[in-house]
Design a protein around this motif. Structure first.
Motif, PDB file in Angstrom:
ATOM      1  N   GLU A 115      81.780   8.874 -16.046  1.00  0.00           N
ATOM      2  CA  GLU A 115      82.783   8.841 -14.983  1.00  0.00           C
ATOM      3  C   GLU A 115      83.725  10.038 -15.071  1.00  0.00           C
ATOM      4  N   MET A 116      84.148  10.370 -16.291  1.00  0.00           N
ATOM      5  CA  MET A 116      85.039  11.521 -16.463  1.00  0.00           C
ATOM      6  C   MET A 116      84.329  12.823 -16.102  1.00  0.00           C
ATOM      7  N   ARG A 117      83.086  12.953 -16.533  1.00  0.00           N
ATOM      8  CA  ARG A 117      82.329  14.153 -16.167  1.00  0.00           C
ATOM      9  C   ARG A 117      82.179  14.262 -14.652  1.00  0.00           C
ATOM     10  N   ARG A 118      81.903  13.159 -14.013  1.00  0.00           N
ATOM     11  CA  ARG A 118      81.715  13.172 -12.554  1.00  0.00           C
ATOM     12  C   ARG A 118      82.978  13.657 -11.839  1.00  0.00           C
ATOM     13  N   LEU A 119      84.127  13.164 -12.249  1.00  0.00           N
ATOM     14  CA  LEU A 119      85.383  13.591 -11.630  1.00  0.00           C
ATOM     15  C   LEU A 119      85.584  15.098 -11.767  1.00  0.00           C
ATOM     16  N   LEU A 120      85.394  15.606 -12.985  1.00  0.00           N
ATOM     17  CA  LEU A 120      85.652  17.017 -13.237  1.00  0.00           C
ATOM     18  C   LEU A 120      84.619  17.925 -12.566  1.00  0.00           C
ATOM     19  N   GLU A 121      83.348  17.551 -12.656  1.00  0.00           N
ATOM     20  CA  GLU A 121      82.302  18.429 -12.125  1.00  0.00           C
ATOM     21  C   GLU A 121      82.277  18.428 -10.597  1.00  0.00           C
ATOM     22  N   ARG A 122      82.502  17.282  -9.970  1.00  0.00           N
ATOM     23  CA  ARG A 122      82.559  17.247  -8.512  1.00  0.00           C
ATOM     24  C   ARG A 122      83.745  18.061  -7.992  1.00  0.00           C
ATOM     25  N   PHE A 123      84.889  17.929  -8.650  1.00  0.00           N
ATOM     26  CA  PHE A 123      86.053  18.718  -8.245  1.00  0.00           C
ATOM     27  C   PHE A 123      85.748  20.209  -8.369  1.00  0.00           C
ATOM     28  N   ALA A 124      85.127  20.582  -9.492  1.00  0.00           N
ATOM     29  CA  ALA A 124      84.815  21.996  -9.717  1.00  0.00           C
ATOM     30  C   ALA A 124      83.855  22.525  -8.655  1.00  0.00           C
ATOM     31  N   VAL A 157      86.971  27.027 -12.182  1.00  0.00           N
ATOM     32  CA  VAL A 157      88.143  26.557 -11.436  1.00  0.00           C
ATOM     33  C   VAL A 157      89.377  27.345 -11.846  1.00  0.00           C
ATOM     34  N   GLY A 158      89.432  27.751 -13.113  1.00  0.00           N
ATOM     35  CA  GLY A 158      90.572  28.517 -13.598  1.00  0.00           C
ATOM     36  C   GLY A 158      91.724  27.654 -14.065  1.00  0.00           C
ATOM     37  N   ASN A 159      91.454  26.372 -14.341  1.00  0.00           N
ATOM     38  CA  ASN A 159      92.471  25.440 -14.816  1.00  0.00           C
ATOM     39  C   ASN A 159      92.212  25.205 -16.302  1.00  0.00           C
ATOM     40  N   SER A 160      93.057  25.789 -17.165  1.00  0.00           N
ATOM     41  CA  SER A 160      92.801  25.728 -18.607  1.00  0.00           C
ATOM     42  C   SER A 160      92.879  24.301 -19.144  1.00  0.00           C
ATOM     43  N   LEU A 161      93.768  23.488 -18.593  1.00  0.00           N
ATOM     44  CA  LEU A 161      93.863  22.101 -19.046  1.00  0.00           C
ATOM     45  C   LEU A 161      92.578  21.344 -18.726  1.00  0.00           C
ATOM     46  N   MET A 162      92.033  21.583 -17.543  1.00  0.00           N
ATOM     47  CA  MET A 162      90.779  20.946 -17.152  1.00  0.00           C
ATOM     48  C   MET A 162      89.636  21.405 -18.052  1.00  0.00           C
ATOM     49  N   SER A 163      89.604  22.677 -18.349  1.00  0.00           N
ATOM     50  CA  SER A 163      88.546  23.210 -19.211  1.00  0.00           C
ATOM     51  C   SER A 163      88.614  22.607 -20.605  1.00  0.00           C
ATOM     52  N   ARG A 164      89.825  22.464 -21.146  1.00  0.00           N
ATOM     53  CA  ARG A 164      89.967  21.869 -22.481  1.00  0.00           C
ATOM     54  C   ARG A 164      89.550  20.398 -22.463  1.00  0.00           C
ATOM     55  N   GLN A 165      89.915  19.700 -21.398  1.00  0.00           N
ATOM     56  CA  GLN A 165      89.538  18.295 -21.292  1.00  0.00           C
ATOM     57  C   GLN A 165      88.022  18.153 -21.239  1.00  0.00           C
ATOM     58  N   TYR A 166      87.375  19.038 -20.481  1.00  0.00           N
ATOM     59  CA  TYR A 166      85.918  18.981 -20.379  1.00  0.00           C
ATOM     60  C   TYR A 166      85.263  19.320 -21.716  1.00  0.00           C
ATOM     61  N   ALA A 167      85.800  20.329 -22.399  1.00  0.00           N
ATOM     62  CA  ALA A 167      85.242  20.721 -23.696  1.00  0.00           C
ATOM     63  C   ALA A 167      85.329  19.572 -24.700  1.00  0.00           C
ATOM     64  N   ALA A 168      86.377  18.762 -24.602  1.00  0.00           N
ATOM     65  CA  ALA A 168      86.561  17.657 -25.524  1.00  0.00           C
ATOM     66  C   ALA A 168      85.504  16.572 -25.356  1.00  0.00           C
ATOM     67  N   LEU A 169      84.842  16.552 -24.204  1.00  0.00           N
ATOM     68  CA  LEU A 169      83.802  15.552 -23.977  1.00  0.00           C
ATOM     69  C   LEU A 169      82.486  15.912 -24.652  1.00  0.00           C
ATOM     70  N   ARG A 170      82.351  17.156 -25.091  1.00  0.00           N
ATOM     71  CA  ARG A 170      81.056  17.653 -25.566  1.00  0.00           C
ATOM     72  C   ARG A 170      80.502  16.852 -26.744  1.00  0.00           C
ATOM     73  N   SER A 171      81.346  16.555 -27.727  1.00  0.00           N
ATOM     74  CA  SER A 171      80.839  15.880 -28.924  1.00  0.00           C
ATOM     75  C   SER A 171      80.259  14.511 -28.604  1.00  0.00           C
ATOM     76  N   ARG A 172      80.934  13.763 -27.733  1.00  0.00           N
ATOM     77  CA  ARG A 172      80.411  12.452 -27.364  1.00  0.00           C
ATOM     78  C   ARG A 172      79.076  12.585 -26.639  1.00  0.00           C
ATOM     79  N   GLN A 173      79.012  13.538 -25.716  1.00  0.00           N
ATOM     80  CA  GLN A 173      77.774  13.747 -24.971  1.00  0.00           C
ATOM     81  C   GLN A 173      76.642  14.154 -25.908  1.00  0.00           C
ATOM     82  N   SER A 174      76.930  15.050 -26.836  1.00  0.00           N
ATOM     83  CA  SER A 174      75.896  15.534 -27.752  1.00  0.00           C
ATOM     84  C   SER A 174      75.391  14.435 -28.665  1.00  0.00           C
ATOM     85  N   ARG A 175      76.305  13.578 -29.152  1.00  0.00           N
ATOM     86  CA  ARG A 175      75.897  12.501 -30.048  1.00  0.00           C
ATOM     87  C   ARG A 175      74.847  11.607 -29.406  1.00  0.00           C
ATOM     88  N   ALA A 176      75.083  11.255 -28.158  1.00  0.00           N
ATOM     89  CA  ALA A 176      74.133  10.385 -27.473  1.00  0.00           C
ATOM     90  C   ALA A 176      72.916  11.165 -26.987  1.00  0.00           C
TER      91      ALA A 176
END
Length: 208
Positions: A79-88, A137-156
């Motif tokens: 759900e979080m990925r969908r929000l960020l990627e669709r906006f981007a 998008v050029g939004n550093s906060l958004m980029s950091r939030q997205y980067a933080a999702l990587r470990s969870r995605q990679s684990r699964a």
């Protein structure tokens, strides 16, 4: 130069947490310390950081446990990925800044990483493909939030690809459809392709 804690944190996050053999296991601080050549103190410090990110669970008298992602966690991740990627996708197509050439080059590189033995590399390339869109998008906060999702995605994700490597071709085809929508400047098509890709990803992760 990396401190012991930084070295331990990077190793745990990038190598241990994404190892399918380590899921649902307790970590040995001494074994990890011996492996990367640091004392147990920076290992403990790194584990505290990972616990704060909900990537490991600290159990009294037993240590750090790598708990497999629950169905709820997987759903929330998607759900979080969908929000960020669709906006981007919508933002960059409207602004004419979709990183089409960069994403095309990343996709070409990912296509050369087929095979179960390269699952971790494949998933790292997968993250770079999607992150390139969010970063545009050029939004550093958004980029950091997205980067933080990587470990969870990679684990699964690594676990899925180790079990069913054939899904790599499907993932690549889904990426091409996202790229086609962006290249055409068609936000609706790009968002629909993102939705389809993430729905397929969720099904795979839940079935693993």
């Amino acid at each position: 130069m990396q401190s012991g804690r930084e070295k331990a944190y990077a190793y745990l996050k990038d190598s241990v947490l994404t190892d399918p053999e380590m899921q649902d296991r307790f970590l040995s601080e001494q074994e990890i310390a011996d492996r990367i050549g640091v004392s147990r103190t920076p290992i403990r410090e790194a584990l505290l950081l990972l616990a704060a990110e909900d990537l490991v669970r600290l159990v009294p008298k037993r240590g750090a446990h790598i708990a497999p992602l629950s169905g709820r966690e997987i759903t929330e991740l998607i759900e979080m990925r969908r929000l960020l990627e669709r906006f981007a996708a919508a933002h960059t197509t409207a602004a004419g800044t979709a990183p089409v050439d960069e994403m095309a080059a990343l996709l070409a590189g990912q296509e050369r990483l087929r095979g179960v033995e390269r699952a971790k590399e494949f998933l790292a390339a997968d993250h770079r493909f999607h992150a390139a869109l969010v970063d545009a998008v050029g939004n550093s906060l958004m980029s950091r939030q997205y980067a933080a999702l990587r470990s969870r995605q990679s684990r699964a994700g690594v676990r899925v690809l180790h079990r069913t490597g054939g899904h790599q071709d499907e993932m690549l085809a889904e990426h091409r459809r996202i790229l086609d929508g962006l290249a055409a400047g068609d936000a609706e098509a790009a968002c629909a392709a993102i939705d389809s890709h993430l729905q397929a990803t969720r099904r795979l992760l839940l079935a693993a």
